[in-house]
Design a protein around this motif. Structure first.
Motif, mmCIF file in Angstrom:
data_model
loop_
_atom_site.group_PDB
_atom_site.id
_atom_site.type_symbol
_atom_site.label_atom_id
_atom_site.label_comp_id
_atom_site.label_asym_id
_atom_site.label_seq_id
_atom_site.Cartn_x
_atom_site.Cartn_y
_atom_site.Cartn_z
ATOM 1 N N MET A 240 5.076 -0.584 -4.662
ATOM 2 C CA MET A 240 4.471 -1.917 -4.651
ATOM 3 C C MET A 240 3.410 -1.967 -3.547
ATOM 4 O O MET A 240 3.678 -1.545 -2.419
ATOM 5 C CB MET A 240 5.561 -2.961 -4.380
ATOM 6 N N PRO A 241 2.204 -2.453 -3.845
ATOM 7 C CA PRO A 241 1.128 -2.517 -2.836
ATOM 8 C C PRO A 241 1.533 -3.350 -1.616
ATOM 9 O O PRO A 241 2.349 -4.268 -1.719
ATOM 10 C CB PRO A 241 -0.016 -3.192 -3.588
ATOM 11 N N GLN A 242 0.923 -3.023 -0.481
ATOM 12 C CA GLN A 242 1.267 -3.691 0.771
ATOM 13 C C GLN A 242 1.045 -5.196 0.724
ATOM 14 O O GLN A 242 1.843 -5.962 1.260
ATOM 15 C CB GLN A 242 0.448 -3.090 1.921
ATOM 16 N N ASP A 243 -0.014 -5.638 0.043
ATOM 17 C CA ASP A 243 -0.274 -7.079 -0.002
ATOM 18 C C ASP A 243 0.825 -7.816 -0.775
ATOM 19 O O ASP A 243 1.190 -8.944 -0.440
ATOM 20 C CB ASP A 243 -1.647 -7.367 -0.612
ATOM 21 N N GLN A 244 1.388 -7.156 -1.779
ATOM 22 C CA GLN A 244 2.479 -7.774 -2.525
ATOM 23 C C GLN A 244 3.766 -7.815 -1.690
ATOM 24 O O GLN A 244 4.500 -8.800 -1.726
ATOM 25 C CB GLN A 244 2.722 -7.026 -3.837
ATOM 26 N N ILE A 245 4.003 -6.751 -0.951
ATOM 27 C CA ILE A 245 5.173 -6.719 -0.058
ATOM 28 C C ILE A 245 5.070 -7.840 0.971
ATOM 29 O O ILE A 245 6.044 -8.548 1.244
ATOM 30 C CB ILE A 245 5.280 -5.349 0.647
ATOM 31 N N GLU A 246 3.874 -8.023 1.527
ATOM 32 C CA GLU A 246 3.662 -9.071 2.527
ATOM 33 C C GLU A 246 3.845 -10.461 1.915
ATOM 34 O O GLU A 246 4.393 -11.360 2.556
ATOM 35 C CB GLU A 246 2.264 -8.931 3.139
ATOM 36 N N GLU A 247 3.399 -10.634 0.668
ATOM 37 C CA GLU A 247 3.556 -11.927 0.008
ATOM 38 C C GLU A 247 5.038 -12.229 -0.236
ATOM 39 O O GLU A 247 5.487 -13.367 -0.048
ATOM 40 C CB GLU A 247 2.785 -11.951 -1.313
ATOM 41 N N LEU A 248 5.808 -11.227 -0.616
ATOM 42 C CA LEU A 248 7.237 -11.431 -0.823
ATOM 43 C C LEU A 248 7.934 -11.794 0.494
ATOM 44 O O LEU A 248 8.835 -12.635 0.515
ATOM 45 C CB LEU A 248 7.884 -10.179 -1.429
#
Length: 198
Positions: free
Chosen positions: A1-9
């Protein structure tokens, strides 16, 4: 999973924890559903980020009391089949889906649909809808033979069959405990029962 998605979660988790500060078990359940949904998504070829986001947010409005849910549902024009007062326990999904759309506009619209449908389902469930519905029933915190049996089916049965078995188990529980059955439940059950027999 891309870093921006991890941060959003992680951002969603933080907001959820703050919202559910008085309901730690509900927060733990939401984390369990998110993790389970992401795992199911990986198994069945569904977007893992969308599944995790919907899993985290599916019970966003479980913190509201019955009166507040009924007021918000009426204000939003959410149609309720049958008795609104008897169906109030199912309203947190549709109500949250509309509220969360404004709070998290960057999320895929399919996330909000899955949240709206996680309580009663629909005759046209998407794979993401099914993943979230199932994850809510079999996340690690759920106990009982039904959860064990459904978990054992993951990866062995098709997603559609797993959903049907999960939905059927829910109906059996409603009937066996003498609870109110939402009027659309039989229509949904029959739709998928017919689909699997063809």
């Amino acid at each position: 999973m891309p870093q921006d998605q991890i941060e959003e979660l992680e951002r969603i988790k933080a907001l959820l924890e703050e919202r559910m500060v008085s309901k730690p078990r509900r927060y733990s359940h939401s984390l369990g559903v998110a993790s389970c949904a992401a795992s199911l998504a990986k198994t069945y070829g569904v977007d893992q980020f969308d599944a995790a986001a919907a899993g985290l947010l599916h019970d966003w409005d479980k913190v509201l009391d019955d009166h507040e849910l009924l007021v918000r549902a009426a204000h939003m024009g959410i149609e309720v089949a049958g008795s609104p007062s008897m169906a109030v326990g199912l309203l947190h999904g549709p109500v949250a889906a509309l509220e969360l759309l404004e709070l998290f506009p960057a999320l895929n619209p399919s996330v909000f649909q899955a949240i709206a449908r996680h309580t009663v389902g629909a005759v046209d469930m998407t794979p993401l809808d099914m993943v979230v519905f199932i994850a809510d029933a079999i996340e690690p915190g759920r106990r009982g033979d039904y959860a064990i049996r459904l978990r054992e089916m993951v990866g062995e049965a098709s997603l559609g069959e797993l959903f049907f078995q999960c939905f059927s188990q829910g109906l059996s529980y409603v009937i066996s405990t003498g609870r109110y059955m939402y009027p659309t439940a039989i229509t949904i059950y029959n739709h998928y029962a017919c689909a699997r027999s063809h």
